[in-house]
Structure formats: C-alpha cells, structure tokens
Design an enzyme around this catalytic site. Structure first.
Site, mmCIF file in Angstrom:
data_model
loop_
_atom_site.group_PDB
_atom_site.id
_atom_site.type_symbol
_atom_site.label_atom_id
_atom_site.label_comp_id
_atom_site.label_asym_id
_atom_site.label_seq_id
_atom_site.Cartn_x
_atom_site.Cartn_y
_atom_site.Cartn_z
ATOM 1 N N ASP A 84 0.845 -1.209 0.000
ATOM 2 C CA ASP A 84 0.000 0.000 0.000
ATOM 3 C C ASP A 84 0.871 1.246 0.000
ATOM 4 O O ASP A 84 1.253 1.726 1.040
ATOM 5 C CB ASP A 84 -0.925 -0.032 1.212
ATOM 6 N N ASP B 209 -4.724 0.413 -6.359
ATOM 7 C CA ASP B 209 -4.478 0.625 -4.922
ATOM 8 C C ASP B 209 -5.087 -0.521 -4.117
ATOM 9 O O ASP B 209 -5.815 -0.305 -3.165
ATOM 10 C CB ASP B 209 -5.053 1.979 -4.488
ATOM 11 N N GLU C 286 -2.753 10.302 -0.339
ATOM 12 C CA GLU C 286 -3.987 9.503 -0.308
ATOM 13 C C GLU C 286 -4.297 9.074 1.112
ATOM 14 O O GLU C 286 -5.452 9.015 1.515
ATOM 15 C CB GLU C 286 -3.826 8.259 -1.199
ATOM 16 N N GLU C 287 -3.247 8.760 1.891
ATOM 17 C CA GLU C 287 -3.463 8.128 3.187
ATOM 18 C C GLU C 287 -4.056 9.056 4.244
ATOM 19 O O GLU C 287 -4.845 8.627 5.076
ATOM 20 C CB GLU C 287 -2.140 7.539 3.726
ATOM 21 N N HIS D 22 -1.356 -1.021 6.285
ATOM 22 C CA HIS D 22 -1.199 0.065 7.275
ATOM 23 C C HIS D 22 -0.470 -0.379 8.540
ATOM 24 O O HIS D 22 -0.561 0.284 9.572
ATOM 25 C CB HIS D 22 -2.551 0.672 7.678
HETATM 26 ZN ZN LIG Z 1 -3.575 2.723 -0.496
#
Ligand SMILES: [Zn+2]
Length: 449
Positions: free
Chosen positions: A271, A331, A305-306, A403
């Site tokens: 990610d 993604d 994006e995060e 994450h």
């Molecule tokens: Zn992502």
C-alpha cells in the site's frame, strides 16, 4: 526482395498485447520498481523527507521509461508520530497488560503525563449516540473478518473519534481495521473537522482487542495512554504526472494512477508500492508501442492519499475540466488479477468484452459493474462524469498487513504482481486505443460524513 522482407518484418512486429503481456510477465518490471522504492526510499508519509525523496525517485523512473513527466504542487498536512504506549491496568484476577497500539494519523498527543480513565465499549457509530462516554476512553469494537468488511471498519476508525470527542470522551481505542494483525496494530487516518476539538486516537492489535472485549464483559477496565504525536504546519509536496500523447485524440485522457505516499510504520510495499510499480511498469511498456495510443495515457502518482487526499483534490481542481475517457487506480496491493470491475453506465459489458480478450490467458474473463473507484479518483468523479475501470485483485490477505509495520516486500508474490501488472497495463492501453469510449455513469454525489 523488398516486399517479402517488409511482409516478414510486419509479420514479426509484436502486437500491443504481446508487448504488454509479454513484457509484464517476463521482465519483472513492477517487482523491480516496488523493490527499489522500498529499499531506496522506504516509508513516505506526506510531508516527510521520504515523501520528498519518493517524488524525485518517481520522476526519475518515468524519465528512464522514456515518458514526459512533470510534478504538480499539492499542499499536504504534516503529522509526526512520537512516543506511543498504553496499558490495561491490573484488576482483581487480571495482570496489567501492555497494549500493542499505534496512534491513528491525525491524532493529537495526550497531555504530558498521559490519560488514564475507565473504558466504555461501543460497537459502531450508531451505538456511540447513546453510550455513556463522557469522561471515559471509548473502545470501538468491530469484527472485521474479510476484506469486504473494510469499509465499515474504516468508517468507525476515521469518523468515530470526532463523534466521541463531541460527546465528551477523553480518548479512543479502535480494533485495527484488519483481517489479522499478529499483534502488529494497523494505523489509518482519523478525521477531525477544522476547529473541532480533537482527542487522542489509537488502533490496537486484533489480539488485544479480543482481550479487551472479553475483560469489558467481566467488569470495569481502566486504560492508561501516552502519545507524543503532533501536527506540524502544512508542507508543499507534489503529484507526479507523466504522459504518452495520443496519436489521434490527444485531448482525451485515459488516466492510470496509484498513490505515492505511504504510512510511516513500514515501506508500504503493498500500500501502495505495488500500485506504484504497476503504474511505472505500464509507462515503460506502453512507451515501447509504435504507433502510440489513440488517446493520451496519463500516469498519475498521487500524494497524500493516506491522510487527507489533498493530491486527489489538487488533481481534480487542475484537470477536472479535461475530457477523461476512463480512469483506473491501482491501490489494492499485489494480489493476482481476478476480474474487471467497471464503474460505468449501461452498455459497459458489451463495450469491454472484446477489450478483455488478451487477458483470457490470465483467467481474467469476467466483467462486473460496481460503484467502486479508487480513493484518488473520488474528487474527479464528483467533478465530472467519469468511467472508472479496476482490475479486481485477490485481496484475501491484503488487510492482514495493510497500514501496519508488516507491510514489507516479503508479502509480495512476484508472479501475482507481474500478472496484476499485465492486466492493469493492458486495460489502460485497450481503453486508450479503442475506437469508442466506455459510457460514463452520472456525477457522484458529495461524500457524507
Ligand atoms: Zn492505499
């Protein structure tokens, strides 16, 4: 002599599908790029030195692929993780337990001495409305078990803390939005509206969540939290944008994107290092094909994006008035490709079916309609009618590591990534080179929060 030689040469010239599928499956280009990004750049949270390095690295990669590249400015939030620890205090029949926790991005710190309070469990945003949370630490319990539970779990993580703060809670804990965690908590974005009071917010490992849930069923539980994270002033960063100009309709764009930023806990191999590798390898392979595509192919590596989506907003503000024939955003990690998902109007299946044919060798033969588009395409889809196409990949283990500190290169299977890469690159080319365009759905309504 000349005519037979020309005929031989023409016969030998590889087709676009041979260039793309052959190259993606045999050259390991996506894997090489995500490996280099992971090793050379590493973690790249917006506003960090790693993110700045990632922008330079990505621009160099596009240049090496032989495509024109530029950076476009994006103002991003800067959040810095600090000390983080917490424990469940001892009680009758139970030892103290150190929590495997990590602050959610955007969380404020605790006061210097930490926060200690009784915990109240709630099972979702609705339950929060009536729970006695005033002066307490809220624990959000949920049971994410499969990838499709992520939307519900991530909504609790993203919006729960601000709602709890409005009702007088002191801090929040949330079970990681994960299908597994091996005691490695999964971070993510927490959203507080500007000017609204913010409270410390952490995610805990799934094992600790199970224990906490069990103990809360037995009697009162107290937790102590110490967080040193902080928000710093916004910084200037960039989206990285590269293009192969269309030969016939250069004003019409087919966008292939991924996000360049990652969380800070790991190198973000899945990610979205995998997506970055897919986009860069597509640029490298598509640039080989002569003549070029009918429409312009635009490759976008979005920033932020995060924890904010500022890159996506900046892109929509700068380019929302340009005709986008289709958009794709990679993604969803490095799993093998399974099917094609289309966010489009009626007629999508008939339009796409012939384009898919070369992907039959990968077993990708099914098309299904959905409302899905990548997070970075949201602002664009709310600005203009936008047809979005996704390669649906195998995400059955994606949320085991997503994450978390475990989102490392060893989780990527090079064969699966090469297959996914081939499918994304081919769909991008096919949409850009098709005589017609995918019928777009209506403009997306604004998000609700
Ligand atoms: Zn992502």
């Amino acid at each position: 002599m000349f005519v037979p030689l020309l005929a031989t040469l023409l016969a030998a010239a590889p087709s676009a599908s041979e260039v793309i599928l052959g190259g993606a499956l045999s050259e390991g280009g996506a894997m090489a790029r995500v490996t280099d990004l992971s090793d050379r750049v590493g973690a790249r949270l917006s506003g960090s030195a790693g993110a700045a390095e990632a922008v330079r690295w990505a621009a160099d990669q596009f240049r090496a692929a032989g495509v024109n590249v530029r950076t476009e400015p994006v103002k991003v939030p800067v959040w810095v993780r600090g000390e983080e620890r917490g424990e469940v205090l001892a009680a009758s029949g139970r030892r103290a337990w150190p929590l495997a926790l990590t602050a959610l991005g955007g969380s404020p710190p605790t006061p210097a001495g930490g926060i200690e309070a009784e915990v109240v469990e709630v099972t979702g945003l609705q339950a929060l409305e009536t729970a006695p949370v005033q002066g307490r630490i809220v624990y959000f319990h949920h049971e994410m078990a499969v990838a499709s539970d992520y939307d519900r779990a991530s909504a609790i993580r993203t919006f729960g803390p601000a709602k709890a703060a409005r009702r007088g809670a002191l801090a929040t804990l949330v079970r990681s939005a994960a299908t597994d965690s091996e005691r490695s908590p999964h971070t993510g974005w927490v959203r507080f509206q500007p000017g609204e009071s913010a409270i410390p917010a952490v995610a805990i490992a799934t094992e600790d969540a199970a224990a906490l849930h069990r103990w809360l069923g037995q009697g009162p539980v107290r937790v102590r939290l110490v967080l040193g994270c902080r928000l710093e002033p916004d910084a200037l960063s960039s989206n990285v944008v590269a293009e192969i100009k269309g030969r016939e309709r250069p004003a019409e764009i087919v966008l292939l994107g991924a996000h360049l930023d990652s969380w800070d806990l790991a190198v973000g191999a899945q990610d979205d290092g995998a997506g970055v590798g897919i986009v860069l390898d597509a640029a490298r392979l598509l640039a080989r094909i002569r003549p070029g595509p009918r429409r312009t192919v635009r490759f976008v590596l979005f920033m932020n994006e995060e924890n904010g989506g500022e890159g996506a907003k900046a892109y929509a503000a700068a380019h929302g008035n340009e005709p986008h024939a289709a958009a794709l955003e990679a993604d969803a990690g490095a799993g093998r490709p399974l099917s094609i998902e289309a966010r489009a109007a009626d007629g999508a299946e008939a339009f796409l079916a012939p384009l898919l044919r070369p992907l039959g060798v990968l077993g990708v033969i099914r098309i299904h309609r959905s409302e899905h588009h990548g997070a970075d395409l949201g602002p664009l889809a709310r600005t203009r009618r936008l047809a979005a196409v996704s390669v649906q990949q195998d995400v059955s283990h994606y949320f085991d590591f997503h994450h978390s500190a475990a989102d490392a290169l060893d989780k990527i299977d090079p064969t699966s990534l090469a297959q996914a890469s081939a499918a994304w690159a081919w769909m991008t080319w096919a949409l850009a080179d098709a005589p017609g365009t995918l019928p777009p759905p209506p403009i997306e309504p604004p998000p609700q929060d």
